[in-house]
Design a protein around this motif. Sequence first.
Motif, PDB file in Angstrom:
ATOM      1  N   UNK A 101       0.846  -1.188   0.000  1.00  0.00           N
ATOM      2  CA  UNK A 101       0.000   0.000   0.000  1.00  0.00           C
ATOM      3  C   UNK A 101       0.884   1.243   0.000  1.00  0.00           C
ATOM      4  N   UNK A 102       0.426   2.343  -0.606  1.00  0.00           N
ATOM      5  CA  UNK A 102       1.269   3.542  -0.713  1.00  0.00           C
ATOM      6  C   UNK A 102       1.383   4.286   0.608  1.00  0.00           C
ATOM      7  N   UNK A 103       2.529   4.921   0.777  1.00  0.00           N
ATOM      8  CA  UNK A 103       2.776   5.811   1.914  1.00  0.00           C
ATOM      9  C   UNK A 103       3.342   7.111   1.358  1.00  0.00           C
ATOM     10  N   UNK A 104       2.603   8.209   1.561  1.00  0.00           N
ATOM     11  CA  UNK A 104       2.994   9.509   1.027  1.00  0.00           C
ATOM     12  C   UNK A 104       3.645  10.345   2.135  1.00  0.00           C
ATOM     13  N   UNK A 105       4.767  10.934   1.810  1.00  0.00           N
ATOM     14  CA  UNK A 105       5.415  11.900   2.699  1.00  0.00           C
ATOM     15  C   UNK A 105       5.592  13.203   1.927  1.00  0.00           C
ATOM     16  N   UNK A 106       5.513  14.322   2.637  1.00  0.00           N
ATOM     17  CA  UNK A 106       5.572  15.629   1.981  1.00  0.00           C
ATOM     18  C   UNK A 106       6.802  16.412   2.437  1.00  0.00           C
ATOM     19  N   UNK A 107       7.208  17.306   1.577  1.00  0.00           N
ATOM     20  CA  UNK A 107       8.350  18.173   1.881  1.00  0.00           C
ATOM     21  C   UNK A 107       8.098  19.531   1.236  1.00  0.00           C
ATOM     22  N   UNK A 108       8.260  20.592   2.017  1.00  0.00           N
ATOM     23  CA  UNK A 108       8.033  21.945   1.505  1.00  0.00           C
ATOM     24  C   UNK A 108       9.351  22.549   1.034  1.00  0.00           C
ATOM     25  N   UNK A 109       9.219  23.526   0.139  1.00  0.00           N
ATOM     26  CA  UNK A 109      10.428  24.156  -0.404  1.00  0.00           C
ATOM     27  C   UNK A 109      11.166  24.951   0.652  1.00  0.00           C
ATOM     28  N   UNK A 110      10.421  25.632   1.495  1.00  0.00           N
ATOM     29  CA  UNK A 110      11.047  26.390   2.582  1.00  0.00           C
ATOM     30  C   UNK A 110      10.828  25.658   3.901  1.00  0.00           C
ATOM     31  N   UNK A 111      11.643  25.958   4.879  1.00  0.00           N
ATOM     32  CA  UNK A 111      11.551  25.261   6.166  1.00  0.00           C
ATOM     33  C   UNK A 111      10.273  25.615   6.920  1.00  0.00           C
ATOM     34  N   UNK A 112       9.721  26.784   6.669  1.00  0.00           N
ATOM     35  CA  UNK A 112       8.510  27.218   7.354  1.00  0.00           C
ATOM     36  C   UNK A 112       7.293  26.785   6.539  1.00  0.00           C
ATOM     37  N   UNK A 113       6.552  25.804   7.049  1.00  0.00           N
ATOM     38  CA  UNK A 113       5.382  25.315   6.327  1.00  0.00           C
ATOM     39  C   UNK A 113       4.259  26.338   6.273  1.00  0.00           C
ATOM     40  N   UNK A 114       4.276  27.321   7.190  1.00  0.00           N
ATOM     41  CA  UNK A 114       3.230  28.346   7.210  1.00  0.00           C
ATOM     42  C   UNK A 114       3.531  29.512   6.282  1.00  0.00           C
ATOM     43  N   UNK A 115       4.653  29.446   5.606  1.00  0.00           N
ATOM     44  CA  UNK A 115       5.027  30.509   4.665  1.00  0.00           C
ATOM     45  C   UNK A 115       4.307  30.245   3.344  1.00  0.00           C
ATOM     46  N   UNK A 116       3.015  30.569   3.316  1.00  0.00           N
ATOM     47  CA  UNK A 116       2.161  30.175   2.188  1.00  0.00           C
ATOM     48  C   UNK A 116       1.601  31.361   1.420  1.00  0.00           C
ATOM     49  N   UNK A 117       1.796  32.559   1.914  1.00  0.00           N
ATOM     50  CA  UNK A 117       1.168  33.716   1.263  1.00  0.00           C
ATOM     51  C   UNK A 117       2.120  34.295   0.220  1.00  0.00           C
ATOM     52  N   UNK A 118       1.668  34.309  -1.014  1.00  0.00           N
ATOM     53  CA  UNK A 118       2.503  34.795  -2.115  1.00  0.00           C
ATOM     54  C   UNK A 118       2.229  36.258  -2.443  1.00  0.00           C
ATOM     55  N   UNK A 119       1.590  36.957  -1.553  1.00  0.00           N
ATOM     56  CA  UNK A 119       1.217  38.348  -1.807  1.00  0.00           C
ATOM     57  C   UNK A 119       1.404  39.153  -0.524  1.00  0.00           C
ATOM     58  N   UNK A 120       1.414  40.456  -0.665  1.00  0.00           N
ATOM     59  CA  UNK A 120       1.467  41.328   0.493  1.00  0.00           C
ATOM     60  C   UNK A 120       0.074  41.525   1.086  1.00  0.00           C
ATOM     61  N   UNK A 121       0.041  41.921   2.326  1.00  0.00           N
ATOM     62  CA  UNK A 121      -1.243  42.054   3.009  1.00  0.00           C
ATOM     63  C   UNK A 121      -1.880  43.437   2.839  1.00  0.00           C
ATOM     64  N   UNK A 122      -1.169  44.338   2.200  1.00  0.00           N
ATOM     65  CA  UNK A 122      -1.664  45.715   2.119  1.00  0.00           C
ATOM     66  C   UNK A 122      -2.855  45.839   1.177  1.00  0.00           C
ATOM     67  N   UNK A 123      -2.849  45.067   0.067  1.00  0.00           N
ATOM     68  CA  UNK A 123      -3.882  45.257  -0.960  1.00  0.00           C
ATOM     69  C   UNK A 123      -4.820  44.057  -1.075  1.00  0.00           C
ATOM     70  N   UNK A 124      -4.820  43.198  -0.070  1.00  0.00           N
ATOM     71  CA  UNK A 124      -5.724  42.039  -0.091  1.00  0.00           C
ATOM     72  C   UNK A 124      -6.603  42.058   1.159  1.00  0.00           C
ATOM     73  N   UNK A 125      -7.693  41.333   1.071  1.00  0.00           N
ATOM     74  CA  UNK A 125      -8.626  41.281   2.203  1.00  0.00           C
ATOM     75  C   UNK A 125      -8.258  40.131   3.142  1.00  0.00           C
ATOM     76  N   UNK A 126      -8.745  40.265   4.358  1.00  0.00           N
ATOM     77  CA  UNK A 126      -8.501  39.201   5.342  1.00  0.00           C
ATOM     78  C   UNK A 126      -9.237  37.922   4.968  1.00  0.00           C
TER      79      UNK A 126
END
Length: 229
Positions: A101-126
């Motif tokens: 049976x398959x076993x999936x493991x994940x790896x992120x490009x950066x060490x911080x998995x919460x670093x997911x926002x590709x935009x600034x917060x100034x011009x986007x809504x919450x």
Amino acid sequence: MPTVNPTRMELTRLKGKLSTATRGHKLLKDKRDELMREFLDLVRENKRLREKVEEGLKEANNNFVLARSTMSDEAVRVAFMASKQELTVNVGSQNVMSVNIPKFTTQTRTSDENDIYSYGFAFTSSDLDTAVASLSELQQDLIALAETEKSCQLMAEEIEKTRRRVNALEHVMIPEYQKNIKYITMKLDENERSSQIRLMKVKDMMLEQTHHYEEKEAEMHPVVVEEEE
């Protein structure tokens, strides 16, 4: 009528095959039962994950709809123009009752998995931040769901193959061996009885011939009894 050679050698060979088939039948039944137990556990886990993922996706879609209602289409396109985080899925396997049976493991490009926002917060809504965060939280559950669903599929296929083998042994091979063994045993017993009858007849013939021979000898050489004076 079984097409087997009714000999003791064939009888010994069939008894060995029957013993092997009986042991194999028991092992396959145990394997089938254990596979069913593992399969039911996976089905329950799959059901739990699917309900959780479907609820999470529904919530994430609602958040994206709210974000789109407060932002222009151009602002949304610019916000997601370049991704900041990358998720790599590595595929391994685990052997469970001879099923890989398959076993999936994940790896992120950066060490911080919460670093997911590709935009600034100034011009986007919450609301957009909430939508991205809720979708990100579903990633591991989505991967786990894919893993369990594929595992369920592989387990079901193996259970079906094992079930067919158990049925073939139980309803075809073992009864066939038993029928042939019974046929050979009856044939050997019948041959043994016939041999005993022939031997008894030969013995009777020999006794009869011996009796006739003694009578002829007596006729040819009569015993003379002298009378006393």
